[in-house]
Write a protein that holds these residues in place. Structure first.
Motif, PDB file in Angstrom:
ATOM      1  N   PHE A  98      34.709   9.033 -12.289  1.00  0.00           N
ATOM      2  CA  PHE A  98      34.270  10.131 -11.075  1.00  0.00           C
ATOM      3  C   PHE A  98      33.699  11.183 -11.641  1.00  0.00           C
ATOM      4  CE2 PHE A  98      34.914  13.254  -7.745  1.00  0.00           C
ATOM      5  CZ  PHE A  98      34.223  12.574  -6.705  1.00  0.00           C
ATOM      6  N   GLY A  99      32.552  11.696 -10.940  1.00  0.00           N
ATOM      7  CA  GLY A  99      32.232  13.299 -11.592  1.00  0.00           C
ATOM      8  C   GLY A  99      31.086  13.019 -12.783  1.00  0.00           C
ATOM      9  N   SER A 100      30.935  14.334 -13.279  1.00  0.00           N
ATOM     10  CA  SER A 100      29.703  14.504 -14.147  1.00  0.00           C
ATOM     11  C   SER A 100      29.927  13.633 -15.729  1.00  0.00           C
ATOM     12  CB  SER A 100      29.716  16.020 -14.340  1.00  0.00           C
ATOM     13  OG  SER A 100      30.872  16.475 -14.808  1.00  0.00           O
ATOM     14  N   GLY A 101      31.241  13.474 -15.903  1.00  0.00           N
ATOM     15  CA  GLY A 101      31.306  12.933 -17.343  1.00  0.00           C
ATOM     16  C   GLY A 101      30.786  11.412 -17.473  1.00  0.00           C
ATOM     17  N   ILE A 102      30.468  10.759 -16.135  1.00  0.00           N
ATOM     18  CA  ILE A 102      29.813   9.652 -16.435  1.00  0.00           C
ATOM     19  C   ILE A 102      28.500   9.730 -16.843  1.00  0.00           C
ATOM     20  CG2 ILE A 102      28.878   9.846 -14.131  1.00  0.00           C
ATOM     21  CD1 ILE A 102      30.233   6.521 -15.839  1.00  0.00           C
ATOM     22  N   VAL A 167      24.416  26.388 -15.669  1.00  0.00           N
ATOM     23  CA  VAL A 167      24.015  26.800 -14.329  1.00  0.00           C
ATOM     24  C   VAL A 167      22.853  25.764 -14.042  1.00  0.00           C
ATOM     25  CG1 VAL A 167      22.933  28.475 -12.723  1.00  0.00           C
ATOM     26  CG2 VAL A 167      24.672  29.115 -14.735  1.00  0.00           C
ATOM     27  N   ALA A 168      22.737  24.846 -13.138  1.00  0.00           N
ATOM     28  CA  ALA A 168      21.639  24.240 -12.456  1.00  0.00           C
ATOM     29  C   ALA A 168      20.820  25.210 -11.386  1.00  0.00           C
ATOM     30  CB  ALA A 168      22.191  22.939 -11.804  1.00  0.00           C
ATOM     31  N   LEU A 169      19.487  25.368 -12.133  1.00  0.00           N
ATOM     32  CA  LEU A 169      18.632  26.312 -11.209  1.00  0.00           C
ATOM     33  C   LEU A 169      17.527  25.538 -10.576  1.00  0.00           C
ATOM     34  CD1 LEU A 169      18.402  28.905 -14.201  1.00  0.00           C
ATOM     35  CD2 LEU A 169      19.763  29.280 -11.894  1.00  0.00           C
ATOM     36  N   PRO A 170      17.128  25.912  -9.439  1.00  0.00           N
ATOM     37  CA  PRO A 170      15.964  25.418  -8.597  1.00  0.00           C
ATOM     38  C   PRO A 170      14.569  25.868  -9.352  1.00  0.00           C
ATOM     39  CG  PRO A 170      16.721  27.090  -7.472  1.00  0.00           C
ATOM     40  CD  PRO A 170      17.578  27.182  -8.596  1.00  0.00           C
ATOM     41  N   VAL A 230      23.473  18.860  -7.251  1.00  0.00           N
ATOM     42  CA  VAL A 230      22.412  18.936  -8.057  1.00  0.00           C
ATOM     43  C   VAL A 230      21.145  18.769  -7.299  1.00  0.00           C
ATOM     44  CG1 VAL A 230      21.138  18.293 -10.040  1.00  0.00           C
ATOM     45  CG2 VAL A 230      23.565  18.697 -10.366  1.00  0.00           C
ATOM     46  N   ALA A 231      21.159  17.463  -6.582  1.00  0.00           N
ATOM     47  CA  ALA A 231      20.311  17.542  -5.403  1.00  0.00           C
ATOM     48  C   ALA A 231      19.885  18.335  -4.610  1.00  0.00           C
ATOM     49  CB  ALA A 231      20.645  15.777  -4.878  1.00  0.00           C
ATOM     50  N   LEU A 232      21.094  19.012  -4.086  1.00  0.00           N
ATOM     51  CA  LEU A 232      20.757  20.024  -3.121  1.00  0.00           C
ATOM     52  C   LEU A 232      19.986  21.243  -3.841  1.00  0.00           C
ATOM     53  CD1 LEU A 232      24.251  20.314  -1.065  1.00  0.00           C
ATOM     54  CD2 LEU A 232      21.580  19.448  -0.432  1.00  0.00           C
ATOM     55  N   VAL A 233      20.429  21.425  -5.107  1.00  0.00           N
ATOM     56  CA  VAL A 233      19.773  22.589  -5.693  1.00  0.00           C
ATOM     57  C   VAL A 233      18.290  22.268  -6.064  1.00  0.00           C
ATOM     58  CG1 VAL A 233      19.328  23.444  -8.370  1.00  0.00           C
ATOM     59  CG2 VAL A 233      21.911  23.177  -7.331  1.00  0.00           C
ATOM     60  N   VAL A 239      22.130  27.313  -6.382  1.00  0.00           N
ATOM     61  CA  VAL A 239      22.420  27.233  -7.728  1.00  0.00           C
ATOM     62  C   VAL A 239      23.655  26.492  -7.800  1.00  0.00           C
ATOM     63  CG1 VAL A 239      21.057  28.859  -8.640  1.00  0.00           C
ATOM     64  CG2 VAL A 239      23.481  28.997  -8.486  1.00  0.00           C
ATOM     65  N   CYS A 240      24.127  25.475  -8.494  1.00  0.00           N
ATOM     66  CA  CYS A 240      25.595  25.366  -8.987  1.00  0.00           C
ATOM     67  C   CYS A 240      25.870  25.043 -10.492  1.00  0.00           C
ATOM     68  CB  CYS A 240      25.663  23.942  -8.456  1.00  0.00           C
ATOM     69  SG  CYS A 240      25.028  22.584  -9.281  1.00  0.00           S
ATOM     70  N   LEU A 241      27.319  25.287 -10.736  1.00  0.00           N
ATOM     71  CA  LEU A 241      27.732  25.435 -12.065  1.00  0.00           C
ATOM     72  C   LEU A 241      27.870  23.968 -12.362  1.00  0.00           C
ATOM     73  CD1 LEU A 241      29.908  28.371 -12.393  1.00  0.00           C
ATOM     74  CD2 LEU A 241      27.655  27.947 -12.872  1.00  0.00           C
ATOM     75  N   VAL A 242      27.665  23.511 -13.424  1.00  0.00           N
ATOM     76  CA  VAL A 242      27.944  21.835 -13.905  1.00  0.00           C
ATOM     77  C   VAL A 242      28.444  22.086 -15.274  1.00  0.00           C
ATOM     78  CG1 VAL A 242      26.128  21.067 -12.432  1.00  0.00           C
ATOM     79  CG2 VAL A 242      25.554  21.896 -14.880  1.00  0.00           C
ATOM     80  N   PRO A 243      29.404  20.905 -15.846  1.00  0.00           N
ATOM     81  CA  PRO A 243      29.693  20.819 -17.138  1.00  0.00           C
ATOM     82  C   PRO A 243      28.441  20.485 -18.117  1.00  0.00           C
ATOM     83  CG  PRO A 243      31.067  19.799 -15.740  1.00  0.00           C
ATOM     84  CD  PRO A 243      30.008  20.126 -14.898  1.00  0.00           C
TER      85      PRO A 243
END
Length: 308
Positions: A98-102, A167-170, A230-233, A239-243
């Motif tokens: 589950f989540g970003s690790g995949i 940071v994921a930026l548009p 990330v799709a919403l970004v 924006v959103c923070l991501v590993p």
């Protein structure tokens, strides 16, 4: 009829000579002759007849020879497979993700295991944290991957590695021009948070980081997972923070930049399994993943430091 009888018979048939077969089997000739005679008595058929040069198969012997070789091959294969299963080198392991690790860490860790144990079938299941805990307790899975785990009775949560935050930026965001984005620069920027579900989770982590910088995040929306975030970004929600592993998602309209923060925050990737589970496959899986994590730089345990 025992496997020993079949092995003796096949050896004699291969050598076409009882004396040579006895040498090959490391036994004397009289006991070998008696074993062949016992086999003939059990089957009620003559298997060999003597010639001036040794022995030859009878018609019945030729039929048994073909079947005996197949039986012995299956017996050897069963012994080999049983030995491999006892070492965790053969079988099936059910793993929840589950989540970003995949997108980064988990495939690399499992690839390391597959190189060590190519005959183990890895079956992946997409489960939320609550579903993972329930599946582990009911033995539907062997191991799960997740982040920011709270202690759970009866389960072991082992941190395999940690990752820095990005940071994921548009598209068009002026912060893309930065080599790294200070968190304080996001104080007036809408932020997409994830995942909804049991707490504590990554949402709490983001709130804590923002609080350390003296502001509360301007929440645009909370979604179930990093993919939706990330799709919403990409659609301009914020924006959103991501590993770091999530930066492997190449979504048009999204650019990733390292997060700059005085505390250099990181998030862990944990594997969760049942206390006291000593199954060979689990131990082999854990050993392989620990070895993979140990190959990373001691100063940067980010997933992109893993070998492909």
């Amino acid at each position: 009829m025992e496997l020993r009888h079949l092995r003796y018979f096949v050896c004699v048939a291969d050598e076409q000579n009882i004396g040579r077969a006895a040498l090959r089997l490391h036994i004397s000739q009289p006991p070998l002759t008696r074993q062949i005679q016992q086999l003939e008595e059990q089957l009620g058929a003559q298997l060999l007849h003597r010639t001036s040069r040794g022995v030859e198969l009878t018609d019945a012997g030729r039929v048994l020879y073909e079947d005996a070789r197949n039986i012995l091959a299956l017996a050897d294969r069963a012994a080999e497979r049983t030995s491999k299963a006892a070492q965790g080198l053969l079988g099936r392991v059910d793993v929840a993700v589950f989540g970003s690790g995949i997108f980064g860490a988990i495939p690399l860790l499992l690839r390391h295991f597959r190189r060590r144990c190519p005959e183990v079938n890895i079956v992946l299941h997409n489960m939320s944290k609550e579903e993972q805990i329930d599946a582990l307790r009911h033995q539907r899975i062997t191991l799960a991957f997740n982040r920011l785990m709270r202690p759970v009775e009866g389960l072991t949560c082992e941190t395999l590695l940690t990752e820095p935050l990005y940071v994921a930026l548009p598209a068009g965001d002026p912060l893309i021009a930065r080599t790294a984005v200070p968190l304080a620069e996001l104080s007036d920027t809408p932020v997409v948070l994830y995942p909804t579900g049991s707490r504590p989770n990554f949402i709490d982590k983001v709130h804590a980081l923002c609080r350390d910088c003296g502001f509360a995040p301007l929440v645009a929306q909370e979604v179930s997972d990093v993919v939706h975030a990330v799709a919403l970004v990409a659609t301009g929600f914020g924006v959103c923070l991501v590993p770091r592993s999530a930066t492997a998602m190449a979504i048009p309209g999204v650019t990733y930049r390292p997060l700059h923060h005085p505390a250099q925050p990181r998030v862990d990737l944990c594997c969760i399994y049942r206390d006291g589970d000593d199954s060979p496959i689990l131990q082999a899986l854990l050993g392989a993943m620990r070895a993979a994590a140990a190959e990373m730089s001691p100063h940067d345990h980010s997933v992109l430091a893993l070998p492909a």
